[in-house]
Design a protein around this motif. Structure first.
Motif, PDB file in Angstrom:
ATOM      1  N   GLY A  58       0.809  -1.258  -0.072  1.00 59.08           N
ATOM      2  CA  GLY A  58      -0.069   0.003  -0.009  1.00 59.08           C
ATOM      3  C   GLY A  58       0.914   1.143  -0.052  1.00 59.08           C
ATOM      4  O   GLY A  58       0.321   2.376  -0.635  1.00 59.08           O
ATOM      5  N   LEU A  59       2.135   1.072   0.781  1.00 63.82           N
ATOM      6  CA  LEU A  59       2.799   2.419   0.934  1.00 63.82           C
ATOM      7  C   LEU A  59       3.455   2.598  -0.506  1.00 63.82           C
ATOM      8  O   LEU A  59       3.518   3.849  -0.914  1.00 63.82           O
ATOM      9  CB  LEU A  59       3.912   2.116   1.757  1.00 63.82           C
ATOM     10  CG  LEU A  59       3.764   2.415   3.339  1.00 63.82           C
ATOM     11  CD1 LEU A  59       4.976   2.318   4.229  1.00 63.82           C
ATOM     12  CD2 LEU A  59       2.965   3.965   3.503  1.00 63.82           C
ATOM     13  N   LYS A  61       2.323   2.535  -3.298  1.00 63.50           N
ATOM     14  CA  LYS A  61       1.012   3.342  -3.942  1.00 63.50           C
ATOM     15  C   LYS A  61       0.849   4.590  -3.507  1.00 63.50           C
ATOM     16  O   LYS A  61       0.827   5.547  -4.287  1.00 63.50           O
ATOM     17  CB  LYS A  61      -0.180   2.675  -4.346  1.00 63.50           C
ATOM     18  CG  LYS A  61      -0.003   1.243  -4.977  1.00 63.50           C
ATOM     19  CD  LYS A  61      -1.356   0.426  -4.993  1.00 63.50           C
ATOM     20  CE  LYS A  61      -1.128  -0.987  -5.454  1.00 63.50           C
ATOM     21  NZ  LYS A  61      -2.459  -1.979  -5.134  1.00 63.50           N
ATOM     22  N   GLU A  62       0.869   4.938  -2.122  1.00 65.64           N
ATOM     23  CA  GLU A  62       0.688   6.094  -1.539  1.00 65.64           C
ATOM     24  C   GLU A  62       1.585   7.081  -1.667  1.00 65.64           C
ATOM     25  O   GLU A  62       1.393   8.377  -1.785  1.00 65.64           O
ATOM     26  CB  GLU A  62       0.214   5.719  -0.136  1.00 65.64           C
ATOM     27  CG  GLU A  62      -1.001   5.166   0.096  1.00 65.64           C
ATOM     28  CD  GLU A  62      -2.187   5.876  -0.457  1.00 65.64           C
ATOM     29  OE1 GLU A  62      -2.302   7.276  -0.273  1.00 65.64           O
ATOM     30  OE2 GLU A  62      -3.361   5.347  -0.888  1.00 65.64           O
ATOM     31  N   ASN A  64       4.249   6.617  -3.935  1.00 68.51           N
ATOM     32  CA  ASN A  64       4.809   6.580  -5.237  1.00 68.51           C
ATOM     33  C   ASN A  64       6.344   6.348  -5.271  1.00 68.51           C
ATOM     34  O   ASN A  64       7.122   7.348  -5.932  1.00 68.51           O
ATOM     35  CB  ASN A  64       4.554   8.065  -6.072  1.00 68.51           C
ATOM     36  CG  ASN A  64       4.895   7.883  -7.418  1.00 68.51           C
ATOM     37  OD1 ASN A  64       4.898   6.864  -7.929  1.00 68.51           O
ATOM     38  ND2 ASN A  64       5.201   8.962  -7.959  1.00 68.51           N
ATOM     39  N   ARG A 271       4.148  12.875   6.605  1.00 77.16           N
ATOM     40  CA  ARG A 271       3.744  12.315   5.390  1.00 77.16           C
ATOM     41  C   ARG A 271       3.863  10.821   5.495  1.00 77.16           C
ATOM     42  O   ARG A 271       2.759   9.974   4.860  1.00 77.16           O
ATOM     43  CB  ARG A 271       4.932  12.495   4.592  1.00 77.16           C
ATOM     44  CG  ARG A 271       4.792  12.087   2.793  1.00 77.16           C
ATOM     45  CD  ARG A 271       5.983  12.581   1.921  1.00 77.16           C
ATOM     46  NE  ARG A 271       5.706  11.905   0.716  1.00 77.16           N
ATOM     47  CZ  ARG A 271       6.677  10.919   0.297  1.00 77.16           C
ATOM     48  NH1 ARG A 271       7.737  10.298   1.129  1.00 77.16           N
ATOM     49  NH2 ARG A 271       6.515  10.621  -1.069  1.00 77.16           N
ATOM     50  N   ASP A 274       0.579   9.534   7.680  1.00 72.99           N
ATOM     51  CA  ASP A 274      -0.662   9.751   6.922  1.00 72.99           C
ATOM     52  C   ASP A 274      -0.772   8.703   5.861  1.00 72.99           C
ATOM     53  O   ASP A 274      -1.797   7.969   5.829  1.00 72.99           O
ATOM     54  CB  ASP A 274      -0.844  11.029   6.559  1.00 72.99           C
ATOM     55  CG  ASP A 274      -0.987  12.125   7.273  1.00 72.99           C
ATOM     56  OD1 ASP A 274      -1.415  12.085   8.493  1.00 72.99           O
ATOM     57  OD2 ASP A 274      -0.759  13.460   6.901  1.00 72.99           O
ATOM     58  N   ALA A 275       0.170   8.210   5.238  1.00 70.43           N
ATOM     59  CA  ALA A 275       0.421   7.284   4.086  1.00 70.43           C
ATOM     60  C   ALA A 275      -0.108   5.937   4.806  1.00 70.43           C
ATOM     61  O   ALA A 275      -0.968   5.138   4.500  1.00 70.43           O
ATOM     62  CB  ALA A 275       1.529   7.327   3.259  1.00 70.43           C
ATOM     63  N   LYS A 278      -3.655   5.588   6.118  1.00 69.29           N
ATOM     64  CA  LYS A 278      -4.566   5.426   4.920  1.00 69.29           C
ATOM     65  C   LYS A 278      -4.468   3.883   4.393  1.00 69.29           C
ATOM     66  O   LYS A 278      -5.664   3.248   4.290  1.00 69.29           O
ATOM     67  CB  LYS A 278      -4.366   6.374   3.771  1.00 69.29           C
ATOM     68  CG  LYS A 278      -5.251   6.315   2.559  1.00 69.29           C
ATOM     69  CD  LYS A 278      -4.892   7.205   1.590  1.00 69.29           C
ATOM     70  CE  LYS A 278      -5.991   7.305   0.407  1.00 69.29           C
ATOM     71  NZ  LYS A 278      -5.418   8.495  -0.429  1.00 69.29           N
ATOM     72  N   VAL A 279      -3.561   3.214   4.361  1.00 76.08           N
ATOM     73  CA  VAL A 279      -3.211   2.052   3.843  1.00 76.08           C
ATOM     74  C   VAL A 279      -3.834   1.014   4.926  1.00 76.08           C
ATOM     75  O   VAL A 279      -4.570   0.186   4.701  1.00 76.08           O
ATOM     76  CB  VAL A 279      -1.718   1.629   3.858  1.00 76.08           C
ATOM     77  CG1 VAL A 279      -1.753   0.138   3.657  1.00 76.08           C
ATOM     78  CG2 VAL A 279      -1.032   2.343   2.536  1.00 76.08           C
ATOM     79  N   GLN A 282      -7.872   0.439   4.821  1.00 80.35           N
ATOM     80  CA  GLN A 282      -8.601  -0.118   3.890  1.00 80.35           C
ATOM     81  C   GLN A 282      -9.343  -1.455   4.341  1.00 80.35           C
ATOM     82  O   GLN A 282      -8.712  -2.111   5.172  1.00 80.35           O
ATOM     83  CB  GLN A 282      -7.801  -0.419   2.905  1.00 80.35           C
ATOM     84  CG  GLN A 282      -7.220   0.902   2.349  1.00 80.35           C
ATOM     85  CD  GLN A 282      -6.062   0.478   1.245  1.00 80.35           C
ATOM     86  OE1 GLN A 282      -5.820  -0.459   0.895  1.00 80.35           O
ATOM     87  NE2 GLN A 282      -5.405   1.604   0.460  1.00 80.35           N
TER      88      GLN A 282
END
Length: 328
Positions: A58-59, A61-62, A64, A271, A274-275, A278-279, A282
């Motif tokens: 997930g990280l 993608k979050e 990049n 940063r 937060d990422a 969010k991951v 889910q």
């Protein structure tokens, strides 16, 4: 090698690892195209590794950014933390380990530093608890029956832990005190050998991590008596909590955290946090964790996590002090 010599070896490794602290430099935040490295304080395939790989997908993608999972097991987490100390403190290197790195390890091994000040919990990724299990030959099918059995056999019933000084050991001491019983402790070097001996009938009982115990419970190889969680485990819905059966003092949570060094720039900390939140929020992630016997972590702040660690450290220390447990 004796357990005492293993503890001395762990102390030596920890001391050498953290002698590097004074020389560990802090760097400015790296460019966003730099790979992110997650250091795992456990072996490949273990719980920490599983959580880290779920997070890394997930990280990537979050953030990049390329995310690398790097297992560094050994010495109660010292090998992983040493690696973190020697890496740039820019927010691109982090460690995934258990809360025990702060709440338990300092009671087991003498350290020349304050672990709580050297690493900072950023995110609670997942949480779990322990379950008291017994060999099916034990003539008790619930906790009340078990306590009655121990009382009727004074000095004859023992319980295993995955290591002396850990919560697996401490919970037995707490149950002894709360129920007025006298189970003897048998310390092991990890959960697998302890559970093998419980299944084999060499030690009748154990306070085991729920993820490790679930397959054995489902296979009928051990009997579960109670879990240390605030609520029943979705994976063991028919097993009561200790609070339900009259022992709220045996509530205990273990959690997997994402940790950094405190001097990582604030913007990088925000940063990353937060990422990661969010991951882990889910629904698919929560379901995957549940499959491994874990619950999703709570979005507690770093300050809240640090406060919990201090409280757990003090509570564990008080219990161990009552039996004159000495670190090495």
């Amino acid at each position: 090698m004796t357990y005492s010599s293993n503890r001395r070896k762990l102390g030596a490794i920890l001391g050498a690892a953290f002698a590097l602290l004074a020389a560990a430099p802090a760097f400015a935040q790296a460019p966003s195209d730099k790979p992110v490295r997650i250091i795992v304080a456990g072996p490949p395939g273990g719980t920490l590794d599983v959580v880290s790989r779920l997070l890394s997908d997930g990280l990537q993608k979050e953030l990049n950014q390329t995310v690398i999972v790097d297992s560094k097991p050994g010495a109660g987490g010292a090998v992983a933390v040493s690696d973190l100390m020697q890496s740039p403190h820019d927010g691109n290197t982090m460690i995934v380990t258990l809360d025990a790195i702060v709440s338990e390890i300092p009671h087991i091994v003498k350290l020349r530093f304050d672990m709580a000040k050297e690493i900072k919990p950023l995110v609670e990724l997942a949480r779990g608890g322990l379950v008291l299990v017994g060999n099916p030959a034990v003539p008790a099918k619930n906790l009340a029956g078990l306590i009655a059995y121990v009382k009727s056999n004074p000095g004859k019933v023992s319980y295993a832990s995955y290591s002396a000084g850990t919560v697996s050991h401490i919970m037995g001491l707490q149950l002894n005190r709360a129920a007025g019983i006298d189970m003897a402790h048998v310390g092991y070097k990890g959960s697998p050998p302890a559970l093998v001996d419980v299944v084999g009938g060499h030690v009748p009982l154990m306070f085991a991590g729920i993820p490790n115990a679930i397959p054995l419970v489902k296979a009928g190889k051990v009997v579960p008596y109670a879990v240390s969680l605030p609520q029943r485990s979705p994976n063991l819905p028919n097993v009561p909590t200790f609070a339900e059966v009259g022992y709220p003092q045996l509530e205990a949570l273990a959690w997997v955290g994402l940790w950094i060094t405190p001097d990582v720039p604030a913007a990088a900390q925000t940063r990353l946090r937060d990422a990661a939140l969010k991951v882990m929020a889910q629904p698919a992630m929560r379901e995957r964790l549940r499959e491994f016997g874990l619950d999703a972590g709570q979005p507690r702040t770093p300050d809240e996590l640090a406060s919990t660690l201090r409280a757990d450290f003090e509570r564990n220390g008080a219990v161990l002090k009552s039996i004159n447990f000495q670190p090495e």
